[in-house]
Motif scaffolding. Structure first.
Motif, PDB file in Angstrom:
ATOM      1  N   ARG A 126       0.930  -1.114  -0.006  1.00  0.00           N
ATOM      2  CA  ARG A 126      -0.096  -0.016   0.064  1.00  0.00           C
ATOM      3  C   ARG A 126       0.910   1.446  -0.058  1.00  0.00           C
ATOM      4  O   ARG A 126       0.471   2.245  -0.445  1.00  0.00           O
ATOM      5  N   ASP A 127       1.906   1.042   0.701  1.00  0.00           N
ATOM      6  CA  ASP A 127       2.843   2.289   0.697  1.00  0.00           C
ATOM      7  C   ASP A 127       3.911   2.348  -0.639  1.00  0.00           C
ATOM      8  O   ASP A 127       4.967   2.207  -0.236  1.00  0.00           O
ATOM      9  N   THR A 128       3.430   2.757  -1.392  1.00  0.00           N
ATOM     10  CA  THR A 128       4.229   2.601  -2.670  1.00  0.00           C
ATOM     11  C   THR A 128       5.191   4.102  -2.824  1.00  0.00           C
ATOM     12  O   THR A 128       4.788   4.960  -1.734  1.00  0.00           O
ATOM     13  N   VAL A 129       5.981   4.212  -3.774  1.00  0.00           N
ATOM     14  CA  VAL A 129       6.952   5.235  -3.733  1.00  0.00           C
ATOM     15  C   VAL A 129       5.967   6.637  -3.665  1.00  0.00           C
ATOM     16  O   VAL A 129       6.289   7.742  -2.982  1.00  0.00           O
ATOM     17  N   ALA A 130       4.938   6.760  -4.733  1.00  0.00           N
ATOM     18  CA  ALA A 130       4.282   7.917  -4.489  1.00  0.00           C
ATOM     19  C   ALA A 130       3.349   8.020  -3.617  1.00  0.00           C
ATOM     20  O   ALA A 130       3.481   9.538  -3.042  1.00  0.00           O
ATOM     21  N   VAL A 131       3.001   7.155  -2.636  1.00  0.00           N
ATOM     22  CA  VAL A 131       2.236   7.527  -1.271  1.00  0.00           C
ATOM     23  C   VAL A 131       3.260   8.060  -0.585  1.00  0.00           C
ATOM     24  O   VAL A 131       2.975   8.994   0.607  1.00  0.00           O
ATOM     25  N   SER A 146      14.223  10.224   5.155  1.00  0.00           N
ATOM     26  CA  SER A 146      13.930   9.348   4.089  1.00  0.00           C
ATOM     27  C   SER A 146      12.991   8.376   4.534  1.00  0.00           C
ATOM     28  O   SER A 146      12.940   7.673   5.651  1.00  0.00           O
ATOM     29  N   LEU A 147      11.988   8.386   3.771  1.00  0.00           N
ATOM     30  CA  LEU A 147      10.590   7.547   3.954  1.00  0.00           C
ATOM     31  C   LEU A 147      11.027   6.353   3.256  1.00  0.00           C
ATOM     32  O   LEU A 147      11.144   6.633   1.763  1.00  0.00           O
ATOM     33  N   VAL A 148      11.034   5.202   3.335  1.00  0.00           N
ATOM     34  CA  VAL A 148      11.412   3.928   2.543  1.00  0.00           C
ATOM     35  C   VAL A 148      10.510   2.951   2.875  1.00  0.00           C
ATOM     36  O   VAL A 148       9.511   2.471   3.727  1.00  0.00           O
ATOM     37  N   ARG A 149      10.425   1.769   1.803  1.00  0.00           N
ATOM     38  CA  ARG A 149       9.965   0.553   1.602  1.00  0.00           C
ATOM     39  C   ARG A 149      10.848  -0.392   1.299  1.00  0.00           C
ATOM     40  O   ARG A 149      11.891  -0.133   0.682  1.00  0.00           O
ATOM     41  N   GLY A 150      10.442  -1.626   1.608  1.00  0.00           N
ATOM     42  CA  GLY A 150      11.457  -2.680   1.212  1.00  0.00           C
ATOM     43  C   GLY A 150      10.371  -4.036   1.131  1.00  0.00           C
ATOM     44  O   GLY A 150       9.598  -4.051   1.660  1.00  0.00           O
ATOM     45  N   SER A 151      11.387  -4.959   1.048  1.00  0.00           N
ATOM     46  CA  SER A 151      10.624  -6.484   1.097  1.00  0.00           C
ATOM     47  C   SER A 151      10.447  -6.663   2.491  1.00  0.00           C
ATOM     48  O   SER A 151      10.808  -6.126   3.475  1.00  0.00           O
ATOM     49  N   ASP A 152       9.343  -7.685   2.614  1.00  0.00           N
ATOM     50  CA  ASP A 152       9.115  -8.205   3.903  1.00  0.00           C
ATOM     51  C   ASP A 152      10.311  -8.560   4.655  1.00  0.00           C
ATOM     52  O   ASP A 152      10.258  -8.143   6.167  1.00  0.00           O
ATOM     53  N   ALA A 153      11.138  -9.223   4.352  1.00  0.00           N
ATOM     54  CA  ALA A 153      12.513  -9.795   4.917  1.00  0.00           C
ATOM     55  C   ALA A 153      13.097  -8.511   5.292  1.00  0.00           C
ATOM     56  O   ALA A 153      13.859  -8.488   6.437  1.00  0.00           O
ATOM     57  N   ASP A 154      13.542  -7.628   4.371  1.00  0.00           N
ATOM     58  CA  ASP A 154      14.212  -6.482   4.841  1.00  0.00           C
ATOM     59  C   ASP A 154      13.469  -5.681   5.945  1.00  0.00           C
ATOM     60  O   ASP A 154      14.231  -5.291   6.785  1.00  0.00           O
ATOM     61  N   VAL A 155      12.341  -5.369   5.653  1.00  0.00           N
ATOM     62  CA  VAL A 155      11.592  -4.517   6.852  1.00  0.00           C
ATOM     63  C   VAL A 155      11.756  -5.313   8.297  1.00  0.00           C
ATOM     64  O   VAL A 155      11.970  -4.714   9.236  1.00  0.00           O
ATOM     65  N   ARG A 156      11.313  -6.763   8.085  1.00  0.00           N
ATOM     66  CA  ARG A 156      11.687  -7.477   9.417  1.00  0.00           C
ATOM     67  C   ARG A 156      12.995  -7.218   9.961  1.00  0.00           C
ATOM     68  O   ARG A 156      13.268  -7.155  11.318  1.00  0.00           O
ATOM     69  N   ARG A 157      13.917  -7.381   9.135  1.00  0.00           N
ATOM     70  CA  ARG A 157      15.269  -7.196   9.723  1.00  0.00           C
ATOM     71  C   ARG A 157      15.684  -5.974  10.118  1.00  0.00           C
ATOM     72  O   ARG A 157      16.097  -5.893  11.443  1.00  0.00           O
ATOM     73  N   ILE A 158      15.100  -4.771   9.651  1.00  0.00           N
ATOM     74  CA  ILE A 158      15.394  -3.507  10.091  1.00  0.00           C
ATOM     75  C   ILE A 158      14.565  -3.265  11.392  1.00  0.00           C
ATOM     76  O   ILE A 158      15.199  -2.908  12.258  1.00  0.00           O
ATOM     77  N   GLU A 186      -4.515  -3.565   8.471  1.00  0.00           N
ATOM     78  CA  GLU A 186      -3.588  -2.770   9.341  1.00  0.00           C
ATOM     79  C   GLU A 186      -2.554  -3.342  10.192  1.00  0.00           C
ATOM     80  O   GLU A 186      -2.539  -4.674  10.052  1.00  0.00           O
ATOM     81  N   PHE A 187      -1.677  -2.538  10.786  1.00  0.00           N
ATOM     82  CA  PHE A 187      -0.568  -3.338  11.356  1.00  0.00           C
ATOM     83  C   PHE A 187      -0.656  -2.664  13.006  1.00  0.00           C
ATOM     84  O   PHE A 187      -1.139  -1.598  13.055  1.00  0.00           O
ATOM     85  N   ASN A 188      -0.260  -3.720  13.986  1.00  0.00           N
ATOM     86  CA  ASN A 188      -0.324  -3.294  15.285  1.00  0.00           C
ATOM     87  C   ASN A 188       1.257  -3.191  15.434  1.00  0.00           C
ATOM     88  O   ASN A 188       1.956  -4.041  15.197  1.00  0.00           O
ATOM     89  N   HIS A 189       1.902  -2.200  16.082  1.00  0.00           N
ATOM     90  CA  HIS A 189       3.398  -2.159  16.210  1.00  0.00           C
ATOM     91  C   HIS A 189       3.734  -1.116  17.408  1.00  0.00           C
ATOM     92  O   HIS A 189       2.792  -0.533  17.997  1.00  0.00           O
ATOM     93  N   SER A 190       4.925  -1.496  17.978  1.00  0.00           N
ATOM     94  CA  SER A 190       5.488  -0.899  19.027  1.00  0.00           C
ATOM     95  C   SER A 190       5.937   0.679  18.471  1.00  0.00           C
ATOM     96  O   SER A 190       5.914   0.769  17.502  1.00  0.00           O
ATOM     97  N   SER A 191       5.946   1.409  19.597  1.00  0.00           N
ATOM     98  CA  SER A 191       6.248   2.782  19.164  1.00  0.00           C
ATOM     99  C   SER A 191       7.918   2.848  19.565  1.00  0.00           C
ATOM    100  O   SER A 191       8.094   2.862  20.940  1.00  0.00           O
ATOM    101  N   VAL A 192       8.795   3.328  18.611  1.00  0.00           N
ATOM    102  CA  VAL A 192      10.240   3.591  19.082  1.00  0.00           C
ATOM    103  C   VAL A 192      10.677   4.550  18.254  1.00  0.00           C
ATOM    104  O   VAL A 192      10.408   4.878  17.007  1.00  0.00           O
ATOM    105  N   ILE A 193      11.437   5.515  18.933  1.00  0.00           N
ATOM    106  CA  ILE A 193      12.230   6.391  18.156  1.00  0.00           C
ATOM    107  C   ILE A 193      13.511   6.105  18.276  1.00  0.00           C
ATOM    108  O   ILE A 193      14.213   5.848  19.388  1.00  0.00           O
ATOM    109  N   ALA A 194      14.213   6.068  16.930  1.00  0.00           N
ATOM    110  CA  ALA A 194      15.648   5.477  17.084  1.00  0.00           C
ATOM    111  C   ALA A 194      16.412   6.667  16.177  1.00  0.00           C
ATOM    112  O   ALA A 194      16.083   7.075  15.462  1.00  0.00           O
TER     113      ALA A 194
END
Length: 91
Positions: A7-12, A27-39, A54-62
Motif C-alpha cells: 500500500r505504501d508505494t513510492v508515490a504514497v 527518508s521514507l522508505v519501503r522494502g521487501s518483507d524480509a528487509d523490513v523485518r530485519r530493520i 492494518e498493522f499493530n506495532h510498538s512505538s520507538v524513536i531510533a
C-alpha cells in the motif's frame, strides 16, 4: 520504514513526506518483507499485520548516526527522553 510495501508505494511515501513537510534530512522508505523485518529487529520494533490489513506495532524513536548506525533508542512517548536529546545534541 513502511511495514506495508503493497500500500505504501513510492508515490504514497512522497505524498506523505510532502504532507508532513519532511525535508531532505528525512527518508521514507519501503522494502521487501524480509528487509523490513530485519530493520525492525535491529531497531527493536515489533509489528504484526492484523486481519483488517492494518498493522499493530510498538512505538520507538531510533537515533541513527550519519553512517546509519544505531546511537540510541527510546520507547518513551509523550515526554522528552533526556538521554535521546543528549545523544542528538552530541551528534
Amino acid at each position: 520504514v513502511s511495514f506495508d510495501a503493497s500500500r505504501d508505494t513510492v508515490a504514497v511515501l512522497k505524498e506523505t513526506a510532502a504532507k508532513h513537510h519532511c525535508d531532505a534530512r528525512w527518508s521514507l522508505v519501503r522494502g521487501s518483507d524480509a528487509d523490513v523485518r530485519r530493520i525492525a529487529a535491529l531497531l527493536g520494533v515489533q509489528f504484526r499485520r492484523l486481519p483488517s490489513g492494518e498493522f499493530n506495532h510498538s512505538s520507538v524513536i531510533a537515533l541513527l548516526d550519519a553512517q546509519g548506525r544505531l546511537v540510541t533508542r527510546t520507547s518513551l512517548m509523550g515526554d522528552v527522553d533526556p538521554a535521546l536529546v543528549a545523544a542528538a545534541r552530541t551528534l
